[in-house]
Scaffold this motif. Structure first.
Motif, PDB file in Angstrom:
ATOM      1  N   CYS A 157       7.587  30.158 107.748  1.00  0.00           N
ATOM      2  CA  CYS A 157       8.662  29.198 107.463  1.00  0.00           C
ATOM      3  C   CYS A 157       9.449  29.571 106.216  1.00  0.00           C
ATOM      4  CB  CYS A 157       8.084  27.791 107.338  1.00  0.00           C
ATOM      5  SG  CYS A 157       6.725  27.616 106.166  1.00  0.00           S
ATOM      6  N   TYR A 158       8.987  30.578 105.482  1.00  0.00           N
ATOM      7  CA  TYR A 158       9.740  31.116 104.343  1.00  0.00           C
ATOM      8  C   TYR A 158      10.246  32.529 104.636  1.00  0.00           C
ATOM      9  CZ  TYR A 158       8.846  27.318 101.062  1.00  0.00           C
ATOM     10  OH  TYR A 158       8.832  26.101 100.418  1.00  0.00           O
ATOM     11  N   GLY A 159      10.165  32.937 105.902  1.00  0.00           N
ATOM     12  CA  GLY A 159      10.824  34.171 106.293  1.00  0.00           C
ATOM     13  C   GLY A 159       9.955  35.342 106.656  1.00  0.00           C
ATOM     14  N   HIS A 160       8.614  35.224 106.571  1.00  0.00           N
ATOM     15  CA  HIS A 160       7.803  36.378 106.934  1.00  0.00           C
ATOM     16  C   HIS A 160       7.761  36.540 108.450  1.00  0.00           C
ATOM     17  CE1 HIS A 160       4.612  39.325 107.143  1.00  0.00           C
ATOM     18  NE2 HIS A 160       4.745  39.500 105.836  1.00  0.00           N
ATOM     19  N   PRO A 161       7.992  37.754 108.948  1.00  0.00           N
ATOM     20  CA  PRO A 161       8.110  37.934 110.406  1.00  0.00           C
ATOM     21  C   PRO A 161       6.798  37.948 111.175  1.00  0.00           C
ATOM     22  CG  PRO A 161       8.408  40.046 109.283  1.00  0.00           C
ATOM     23  CD  PRO A 161       8.304  38.994 108.204  1.00  0.00           C
ATOM     24  N   SER A 162       5.645  38.173 110.492  1.00  0.00           N
ATOM     25  CA  SER A 162       4.413  38.339 111.258  1.00  0.00           C
ATOM     26  C   SER A 162       3.248  37.477 110.794  1.00  0.00           C
ATOM     27  CB  SER A 162       3.991  39.814 111.257  1.00  0.00           C
ATOM     28  OG  SER A 162       3.821  40.299 109.941  1.00  0.00           O
ATOM     29  N   GLY A 196       8.361  18.197 107.364  1.00  0.00           N
ATOM     30  CA  GLY A 196       8.349  17.741 105.982  1.00  0.00           C
ATOM     31  C   GLY A 196       9.496  18.304 105.175  1.00  0.00           C
ATOM     32  N   LEU A 197       9.336  18.267 103.875  1.00  0.00           N
ATOM     33  CA  LEU A 197      10.364  18.739 102.951  1.00  0.00           C
ATOM     34  C   LEU A 197       9.916  20.052 102.349  1.00  0.00           C
ATOM     35  CD1 LEU A 197      13.073  17.988 101.569  1.00  0.00           C
ATOM     36  CD2 LEU A 197      11.723  16.943  99.739  1.00  0.00           C
ATOM     37  N   ARG A 198      10.726  21.085 102.550  1.00  0.00           N
ATOM     38  CA  ARG A 198      10.400  22.426 102.051  1.00  0.00           C
ATOM     39  C   ARG A 198      11.215  22.698 100.790  1.00  0.00           C
ATOM     40  NH1 ARG A 198      12.409  27.537 103.177  1.00  0.00           N
ATOM     41  NH2 ARG A 198      13.765  26.751 104.827  1.00  0.00           N
ATOM     42  N   PHE A 199      10.519  23.129  99.736  1.00  0.00           N
ATOM     43  CA  PHE A 199      11.155  23.420  98.450  1.00  0.00           C
ATOM     44  C   PHE A 199      11.546  24.899  98.384  1.00  0.00           C
ATOM     45  CE2 PHE A 199       8.842  19.598  97.628  1.00  0.00           C
ATOM     46  CZ  PHE A 199       9.438  18.959  96.550  1.00  0.00           C
ATOM     47  N   THR A 200      12.704  25.167  97.804  1.00  0.00           N
ATOM     48  CA  THR A 200      13.106  26.557  97.559  1.00  0.00           C
ATOM     49  C   THR A 200      12.962  26.943  96.090  1.00  0.00           C
ATOM     50  OG1 THR A 200      15.424  25.962  97.147  1.00  0.00           O
ATOM     51  CG2 THR A 200      14.802  26.466  99.433  1.00  0.00           C
ATOM     52  N   ASP A 201      12.824  25.962  95.203  1.00  0.00           N
ATOM     53  CA  ASP A 201      12.797  26.228  93.766  1.00  0.00           C
ATOM     54  C   ASP A 201      11.629  25.494  93.111  1.00  0.00           C
ATOM     55  OD1 ASP A 201      15.597  26.692  94.764  1.00  0.00           O
ATOM     56  OD2 ASP A 201      15.880  27.351  92.708  1.00  0.00           O
ATOM     57  N   PRO A 205       6.048  28.925  97.402  1.00  0.00           N
ATOM     58  CA  PRO A 205       6.336  28.049  98.536  1.00  0.00           C
ATOM     59  C   PRO A 205       5.737  26.675  98.264  1.00  0.00           C
ATOM     60  CG  PRO A 205       4.563  29.570  99.091  1.00  0.00           C
ATOM     61  CD  PRO A 205       5.079  29.980  97.741  1.00  0.00           C
ATOM     62  N   ALA A 206       6.406  25.624  98.702  1.00  0.00           N
ATOM     63  CA  ALA A 206       5.885  24.261  98.531  1.00  0.00           C
ATOM     64  C   ALA A 206       6.437  23.389  99.646  1.00  0.00           C
ATOM     65  CB  ALA A 206       6.260  23.689  97.171  1.00  0.00           C
ATOM     66  N   ILE A 207       5.562  22.563 100.209  1.00  0.00           N
ATOM     67  CA  ILE A 207       5.927  21.691 101.321  1.00  0.00           C
ATOM     68  C   ILE A 207       5.323  20.315 101.077  1.00  0.00           C
ATOM     69  CG2 ILE A 207       5.809  21.329 103.818  1.00  0.00           C
ATOM     70  CD1 ILE A 207       5.152  24.386 104.036  1.00  0.00           C
ATOM     71  N   ALA A 208       6.139  19.271 101.234  1.00  0.00           N
ATOM     72  CA  ALA A 208       5.664  17.888 101.154  1.00  0.00           C
ATOM     73  C   ALA A 208       5.823  17.244 102.528  1.00  0.00           C
ATOM     74  CB  ALA A 208       6.450  17.108 100.104  1.00  0.00           C
ATOM     75  N   VAL A 261      15.172  20.566 103.676  1.00  0.00           N
ATOM     76  CA  VAL A 261      14.991  21.559 102.621  1.00  0.00           C
ATOM     77  C   VAL A 261      15.630  21.023 101.354  1.00  0.00           C
ATOM     78  CG1 VAL A 261      15.533  23.909 101.860  1.00  0.00           C
ATOM     79  CG2 VAL A 261      14.996  23.474 104.270  1.00  0.00           C
ATOM     80  N   THR A 262      14.958  21.180 100.228  1.00  0.00           N
ATOM     81  CA  THR A 262      15.543  20.791  98.949  1.00  0.00           C
ATOM     82  C   THR A 262      15.644  21.998  98.032  1.00  0.00           C
ATOM     83  OG1 THR A 262      15.369  19.375  96.988  1.00  0.00           O
ATOM     84  CG2 THR A 262      13.296  20.085  97.990  1.00  0.00           C
ATOM     85  N   HIS A 263      16.765  22.098  97.333  1.00  0.00           N
ATOM     86  CA  HIS A 263      16.975  23.151  96.343  1.00  0.00           C
ATOM     87  C   HIS A 263      16.773  22.624  94.922  1.00  0.00           C
ATOM     88  CE1 HIS A 263      18.418  25.669  99.584  1.00  0.00           C
ATOM     89  NE2 HIS A 263      19.298  24.751  99.916  1.00  0.00           N
ATOM     90  N   GLU A 264      16.262  21.405  94.818  1.00  0.00           N
ATOM     91  CA  GLU A 264      16.002  20.825  93.493  1.00  0.00           C
ATOM     92  C   GLU A 264      14.817  21.535  92.837  1.00  0.00           C
ATOM     93  OE1 GLU A 264      17.873  18.289  91.936  1.00  0.00           O
ATOM     94  OE2 GLU A 264      19.196  18.894  93.588  1.00  0.00           O
ATOM     95  N   MET A 265      14.887  21.668  91.506  1.00  0.00           N
ATOM     96  CA  MET A 265      13.812  22.321  90.773  1.00  0.00           C
ATOM     97  C   MET A 265      12.629  21.366  90.602  1.00  0.00           C
ATOM     98  SD  MET A 265      13.777  24.196  86.999  1.00  0.00           S
ATOM     99  CE  MET A 265      15.488  23.799  86.829  1.00  0.00           C
ATOM    100  N   ALA A 266      11.431  21.868  90.858  1.00  0.00           N
ATOM    101  CA  ALA A 266      10.222  21.064  90.696  1.00  0.00           C
ATOM    102  C   ALA A 266       9.065  21.998  90.368  1.00  0.00           C
ATOM    103  CB  ALA A 266       9.932  20.258  91.955  1.00  0.00           C
ATOM    104  N   SER A 267       7.918  21.403  90.026  1.00  0.00           N
ATOM    105  CA  SER A 267       6.791  22.193  89.530  1.00  0.00           C
ATOM    106  C   SER A 267       5.465  21.524  89.857  1.00  0.00           C
ATOM    107  CB  SER A 267       6.926  22.364  88.006  1.00  0.00           C
ATOM    108  OG  SER A 267       5.739  22.863  87.430  1.00  0.00           O
ATOM    109  N   THR A 268       4.415  22.320  89.807  1.00  0.00           N
ATOM    110  CA  THR A 268       3.061  21.768  89.915  1.00  0.00           C
ATOM    111  C   THR A 268       2.810  20.715  88.835  1.00  0.00           C
ATOM    112  OG1 THR A 268       2.276  23.637  88.589  1.00  0.00           O
ATOM    113  CG2 THR A 268       2.011  23.815  90.968  1.00  0.00           C
ATOM    114  N   LEU A 269       3.487  20.826  87.704  1.00  0.00           N
ATOM    115  CA  LEU A 269       3.357  19.839  86.629  1.00  0.00           C
ATOM    116  C   LEU A 269       3.739  18.439  87.103  1.00  0.00           C
ATOM    117  CD1 LEU A 269       5.137  21.901  83.842  1.00  0.00           C
ATOM    118  CD2 LEU A 269       2.724  21.254  83.789  1.00  0.00           C
TER     119      LEU A 269
END
Length: 500
Positions: free
Chosen positions: A39-44, A57-62, A314-317, A327-335
């Motif tokens: 889901c982040y682009g790996h072909p195999s 769900g919601l996939r994070f890009t950042d 990669p992060a998915i909620a 998909v969200t391009h908002e910045m977020a963190s494990t924090l």
């Protein structure tokens, strides 16, 4: 339905589901790169269940971790604080480490316990064992624990050659190291652990925990920091040889199977619509392992570095009926996970300096992030150097750059350990939206807008560093062989006698 109508309905459903406290399932991969999932682009990659999470769900890009290596990243995830505050630096903890995550730090589990939550952890702890198990999960707010308390490669031969399903062992073994234990709560259940059976044990333990909690109508928090896909990879009978990616792909597939079992259990127990499932990883790929080291996708370098490949994950909620797919391009963190879970559960935040912010607005309404800044510390933070890099909005400034052993073997000469520490004054500035690969630093000469940006970045850096109080280094306390977990502590000769 128009957007206003959807937001109204979403908010109504959100409030309705919170009539009973939500459950939380936190999935934490190991050394998984930004480009390792389909889901982040790996072909195999073969990850049907993670793909299902991403589609629904919601996939994070950042989305960022806080350190490009294991222990400090885990400390930040569980406490909402940079590892420099809790003292989980430099590097990582070992089987005989004297230190560990300080007991005065508050974990997500400890935030939820006063709210009546059942709490369990399975998998790779890697935040210390200590004398009499003083740093184990059961001392940090978790009712139950099943797992290996440190990295699964920290055994004889560093477990780099004699690993299932190919168990031939070549070369000299590190005879001074105990075999890897499987612990249940604070007791060693098996030593050495059977890796071929390990994932099934984790899956059974986790599904039983969910089922029991649901029957009791007790809200629950399940934390699963997996050993997958850290090198050396292993996979049991149901996954070995099943993918196109070799041992790395098989390990990822096995992890994905467990995630599928957890999702099925949530559905069977009727709690899917009242459960937030959050997936991410501790740091970027270990590129030195070649095809068995993972993939950072378009990002630069990987594990051990403060480039994007080392710390953007990669992060998915996933929360049906509450989180809208997208998909969200908002910045977020494990924090941000601790304050978000606290907010959703109606729990009190720890009375300490937190570095995380509440992500509820991003999750529920795909709104704006409260996070404007992300800072990047190296594996060995030092007050003398401070931050290596800082992201402000879409711009990232590198004040220092350095390669790492973990990111060797790549054609990019900035990644391996031979790329020694370099100071940059003025810092290298990249526009991460236009150039996520950090190839093209922006020219500052004759660019008054970028000069103004640089001044803002410097001010933010100065303010952040003024607020940072370094905790006592737990890792610098050293190691003691007597602290290495042994199922027969009075036996002799150690460590070869530590078997059960």
């Amino acid at each position: 339905m128009d957007n206003i109508g959807f937001l109204f309905l979403n908010t109504f459903l959100f409030c309705t589901c919170l009539a009973s406290p939500p459950n939380f399932v936190l999935l934490f991969a190991d050394d998984l790169g930004f480009g390792d999932l389909g889901c982040y682009g790996h072909p195999s990659s073969l990850t049907p269940n993670l793909d299902r999470l991403a589609a629904g769900g919601l996939r994070f890009t950042d989305f960022y971790c806080t350190s490009p290596v294991c222990s400090p990243s885990r400390a930040s995830l569980l406490t909402g604080r940079y590892q420099t505050r809790s003292g989980i630096y430099p590097g990582v903890l070992y089987p005989g480490s004297r230190g560990g995550l300080p007991l005065n730090e508050t974990t997500i589990a400890e935030v939820l316990k006063p709210m009546g939550y059942a709490t369990a952890a399975i998998g790779k702890w890697h935040l210390g064992v200590g004398a009499n198990g003083m740093f184990l999960p059961t001392r940090q707010g978790f009712d139950q624990y099943l797992g290996i308390p440190y990295s699964h490669d920290m055994g004889p031969c560093w477990n780099l050659t004699c690993f299932p399903p190919d168990v031939k062992c070549f070369g000299l073994c590190d005879v001074g190291t105990v075999t890897v234990p499987l612990m249940h709560n604070e007791v060693i259940k098996q030593q050495p652990v059977s890796f071929l059976d390990l994932e099934r044990a984790y899956s059974d333990f986790a599904t039983n925990f969910i089922t029991t909690s649901a029957k009791k109508k007790q809200p629950f928090f399940l934390y699963y920091p997996s050993h997958h896909t850290h090198y050396p990879q292993y996979a049991g009978q149901g996954a070995a040889g099943r993918t196109l990616r070799g041992p790395f792909g098989d390990a990822l597939f096995e992890f994905d199977n467990t995630i599928g079992n957890l999702l099925t259990t949530l559905e069977k127990t009727g709690v899917t619509n009242n459960t937030l499932v959050f997936f991410t990883s501790d740091n970027g790929p270990e590129l030195m392992r070649l095809s068995r080291g993972g993939n950072a996708g378009p990002l630069k370098c990987g594990k051990g570095t403060t480039y994007e490949g080392g710390m953007r994950e990669p992060a998915i909620a996933f929360w049906p009926g509450t989180i809208r797919p997208g998909v969200t391009h908002e910045m977020a963190s494990t924090l941000d996970i601790l304050p978000t879970i606290a907010s959703l559960a109606g729990a009190k935040l720890p009375q300490v300096m937190l570095d995380g912010v509440d992500m509820t607005e991003i999750l529920v309404n795909q709104g704006k992030s409260k996070r404007e800044t992300m800072v990047f510390y190296p594996t060995d933070p030092d007050e003398k150097y401070g931050l290596f890099a800082l992201r402000l909005g879409k711009y990232k400034a590198h004040f220092y750059t350095r390669g790492a052993t973990h990111s060797g073997t790549t054609p990019d000469q900035d990644c391996p350990v031979f790329a020694v520490l370099k100071a940059h004054d003025p810092p290298l500035i990249f526009d991460l939206e236009a150039d996520p690969s950090e190839h093209y630093p922006l020219p500052l000469t004759g660019k008054p807008d970028l000069q103004a940006l640089l001044e803002r970045i410097k001010k933010v850096k100065e303010q952040f560093e003024a607020s940072m109080v370094f905790g006592e280094s737990q890792i610098s306390k050293g190691t003691d062989p007597d602290l290495e977990p042994c199922c027969n502590p009075q036996c002799s000769p150690k460590p070869s006698c530590c078997k059960c």
